[in-house]
Design a protein around this motif. Structure first.
Motif, PDB file in Angstrom:
ATOM      1  N   GLY A   1       0.805  -1.174  -0.129  1.00  0.00           N
ATOM      2  CA  GLY A   1      -0.214   0.008   0.137  1.00  0.00           C
ATOM      3  C   GLY A   1       0.884   1.278  -0.052  1.00  0.00           C
ATOM      4  O   GLY A   1       0.380   2.213  -0.177  1.00  0.00           O
ATOM      5  N   GLY A   2       1.983   1.148   0.284  1.00  0.00           N
ATOM      6  CA  GLY A   2       2.919   2.318   0.347  1.00  0.00           C
ATOM      7  C   GLY A   2       2.998   3.181   1.551  1.00  0.00           C
ATOM      8  O   GLY A   2       2.714   2.903   2.751  1.00  0.00           O
ATOM      9  N   ASP A   3       2.431   4.688   1.152  1.00  0.00           N
ATOM     10  CA  ASP A   3       2.215   5.555   2.108  1.00  0.00           C
ATOM     11  C   ASP A   3       1.134   5.209   3.076  1.00  0.00           C
ATOM     12  O   ASP A   3       0.058   4.550   2.849  1.00  0.00           O
ATOM     13  N   SER A   4       0.915   6.086   4.258  1.00  0.00           N
ATOM     14  CA  SER A   4       0.152   5.826   5.225  1.00  0.00           C
ATOM     15  C   SER A   4      -1.413   6.364   5.057  1.00  0.00           C
ATOM     16  O   SER A   4      -2.401   6.178   5.615  1.00  0.00           O
ATOM     17  N   GLU A   5      -1.275   7.453   4.094  1.00  0.00           N
ATOM     18  CA  GLU A   5      -2.486   8.133   3.760  1.00  0.00           C
ATOM     19  C   GLU A   5      -2.828   8.172   2.039  1.00  0.00           C
ATOM     20  O   GLU A   5      -1.984   7.936   1.468  1.00  0.00           O
ATOM     21  N   GLY A   6      -4.057   8.255   2.152  1.00  0.00           N
ATOM     22  CA  GLY A   6      -4.530   8.132   0.380  1.00  0.00           C
ATOM     23  C   GLY A   6      -4.891   6.953   0.158  1.00  0.00           C
ATOM     24  O   GLY A   6      -4.344   6.094   0.335  1.00  0.00           O
ATOM     25  N   ALA A   7      -5.624   6.873  -1.221  1.00  0.00           N
ATOM     26  CA  ALA A   7      -5.945   5.755  -1.947  1.00  0.00           C
ATOM     27  C   ALA A   7      -6.264   5.955  -3.395  1.00  0.00           C
ATOM     28  O   ALA A   7      -6.508   6.909  -3.627  1.00  0.00           O
ATOM     29  N   ARG A   8      -6.038   5.209  -4.319  1.00  0.00           N
ATOM     30  CA  ARG A   8      -6.185   5.137  -5.693  1.00  0.00           C
ATOM     31  C   ARG A   8      -7.131   4.001  -5.998  1.00  0.00           C
ATOM     32  O   ARG A   8      -7.157   2.885  -5.529  1.00  0.00           O
ATOM     33  N   SER A   9      -7.870   4.083  -7.096  1.00  0.00           N
ATOM     34  CA  SER A   9      -8.653   2.976  -7.916  1.00  0.00           C
ATOM     35  C   SER A   9      -7.816   2.479  -8.872  1.00  0.00           C
ATOM     36  O   SER A   9      -7.518   2.735  -9.895  1.00  0.00           O
ATOM     37  N   ASP A  10      -6.900   1.316  -8.632  1.00  0.00           N
ATOM     38  CA  ASP A  10      -5.866   0.696  -9.204  1.00  0.00           C
ATOM     39  C   ASP A  10      -6.323  -0.083 -10.200  1.00  0.00           C
ATOM     40  O   ASP A  10      -5.879  -0.277 -11.265  1.00  0.00           O
ATOM     41  N   THR A  11      -7.752  -0.518 -10.036  1.00  0.00           N
ATOM     42  CA  THR A  11      -8.460  -1.453 -10.892  1.00  0.00           C
ATOM     43  C   THR A  11      -9.865  -1.011 -11.208  1.00  0.00           C
ATOM     44  O   THR A  11     -10.709  -0.680 -10.148  1.00  0.00           O
ATOM     45  N   ALA A  12     -10.301  -0.819 -12.460  1.00  0.00           N
ATOM     46  CA  ALA A  12     -11.670  -0.437 -12.581  1.00  0.00           C
ATOM     47  C   ALA A  12     -12.237  -1.259 -13.693  1.00  0.00           C
ATOM     48  O   ALA A  12     -11.689  -1.582 -14.600  1.00  0.00           O
ATOM     49  N   MET A  13     -13.304  -1.743 -13.237  1.00  0.00           N
ATOM     50  CA  MET A  13     -14.304  -2.495 -14.191  1.00  0.00           C
ATOM     51  C   MET A  13     -15.685  -2.228 -14.091  1.00  0.00           C
ATOM     52  O   MET A  13     -16.288  -1.937 -13.301  1.00  0.00           O
ATOM     53  N   VAL A  14     -16.493  -2.387 -15.380  1.00  0.00           N
ATOM     54  CA  VAL A  14     -17.795  -2.036 -15.277  1.00  0.00           C
ATOM     55  C   VAL A  14     -18.451  -3.617 -15.574  1.00  0.00           C
ATOM     56  O   VAL A  14     -17.995  -4.269 -16.770  1.00  0.00           O
ATOM     57  N   VAL A  15     -18.978  -4.213 -14.595  1.00  0.00           N
ATOM     58  CA  VAL A  15     -19.735  -5.477 -14.736  1.00  0.00           C
ATOM     59  C   VAL A  15     -21.076  -5.410 -15.144  1.00  0.00           C
ATOM     60  O   VAL A  15     -22.024  -4.735 -14.475  1.00  0.00           O
TER      61      VAL A  15
END
Length: 340
Positions: free
Chosen positions: A96-110
């Motif tokens: 996860g890396g740093d202690s703060e923040g997040a990104r949408s690393d994977t995106a799918m439309v089901v």
């Protein structure tokens, strides 16, 4: 012993057995009630409908079920994001890396068809450049519209609400539901179902995703499966599109494993799977209870892994940035139109 004494003895024994059975049933009901409360309490939700209002693509008209069955009869589109959350020790240990923040690393439309007998999973490359619309912020106010923004910045900037609004803006498809799972949740899910088996076409040696695997058919635990979903620099061309190919293999492997695992006949394993999933899940408010998720799962009982088609949104390199992509038209538009 007299006949009366014999009858009294049998009566006492029956009462004891009856009380024991009643106690067991009460304990079982209490345990089931606690499990339901615990699992439902695991789920975090976001009121996306309330935040976005009516400024969205139209929802398809759904015909009522002729049989009166609660099983959904209309098509359904779900935006599924894999979040590389940086919070918590588990996520940090998994990359996860740093202690703060997040990104949408994977995106799918089901996309689930009206009869729930087939599905299409469309992967959206995280490096896709889009027009990111103005989004409401949880703290109040709104973001500015931005041209040529990477798709995954929508989540980083405005969370699930902005991710949904951005997806709807450039696809023209109404997202009926939203589901997000983070690093640790995905790894725990794979471990709870006993791992997954995938065939890897090339050796992978990637320190960033903590993955080192030889080519061939491999049975992966949760940490390895997560590494495979995240690996990019360990692939020959280091591209996001190559990573998406591996992610789609994992989707198929997960579906096959879940269908073969006999979860419904193994309550202990079923609970472990449900606990792993709900503990790392964020949904829209329409899926924020165990009952609603269970209803969705039951509606998919007839969906086999072979009936799930995985595709990637057609893209081409951006003319002004070879490291980014844009939708390839008219193919992308035609794909999204087929899911409306």
């Amino acid at each position: 012993m007299t006949a009366r004494a014999g009858r009294d003895g049998r009566s006492t024994a029956l009462r004891v057995v009856g009380l024991a059975l009643a106690g067991a049933l009460l304990l079982g009901a209490a345990a089931a009630g606690w499990a339901y409360w615990h699992l439902s309490g695991n789920i975090r939700s976001v009121d996306i409908d309330g935040a976005l209002g009516d400024d969205r693509p139209a929802r398809p008209v759904t015909a009522p079920s002729a049989s009166g069955s609660p099983t959904p009869t209309g098509a359904l589109n779900i935006l599924v994001l894999g979040s590389d959350s940086r919070s918590g020790e588990e996520n940090q240990e998994l990359g996860g890396g740093d202690s703060e923040g997040a990104r949408s690393d994977t995106a799918m439309v089901v996309h689930l068809d009206a009869g729930r007998t087939s599905a299409t999973v469309v992967s959206i490359p995280r490096d896709t450049l889009v027009t990111r619309p103005s989004c409401p912020l949880p703290s109040g106010g709104t973001t500015r519209e931005a041209d040529g923004a990477m798709f995954n910045t929508a989540y980083a900037l405005g969370g699930p609400v902005c991710a949904v609004k951005t997806a709807e803006s450039f696809t023209g498809v109404r997202m009926d539901h939203y589901i997000e799972i983070d690093f640790s949740g995905f790894a725990e899910l794979v471990d709870a179902i006993g791992g997954v088996t995938v065939t890897i076409d090339e050796d992978i040696d990637d320190d960033k995703s903590h993955l080192h695997l030889d080519a061939g058919t491999r049975h992966l635990d949760g940490t390895q499966a997560l590494g495979l979903a995240r690996t990019r620099y360990g692939l020959a061309d280091g591209s996001d599109l190559a990573r998406i190919g591996l992610q789609q293999k994992l989707v198929k492997a997960l579906l096959e494993r879940i269908s073969d695992a006999g979860l419904l006949t193994d309550p202990a394993r079923l609970y472990r799977v449900a606990d792993a999933v709900t503990g790392s899940l964020v949904t829209d408010s329409g899926l924020d209870s165990l009952g609603e998720l269970t209803d969705l799962g039951r509606s998919l009982a007839g969906l086999s892994a072979d009936a799930v088609r995985t595709v990637t949104m057609p893209v081409v390199p951006a003319p002004w940035d070879a490291n980014r992509v844009v939708a390839r038209e008219p193919e992308a538009r035609q794909l999204w139109e087929s899911l409306r």
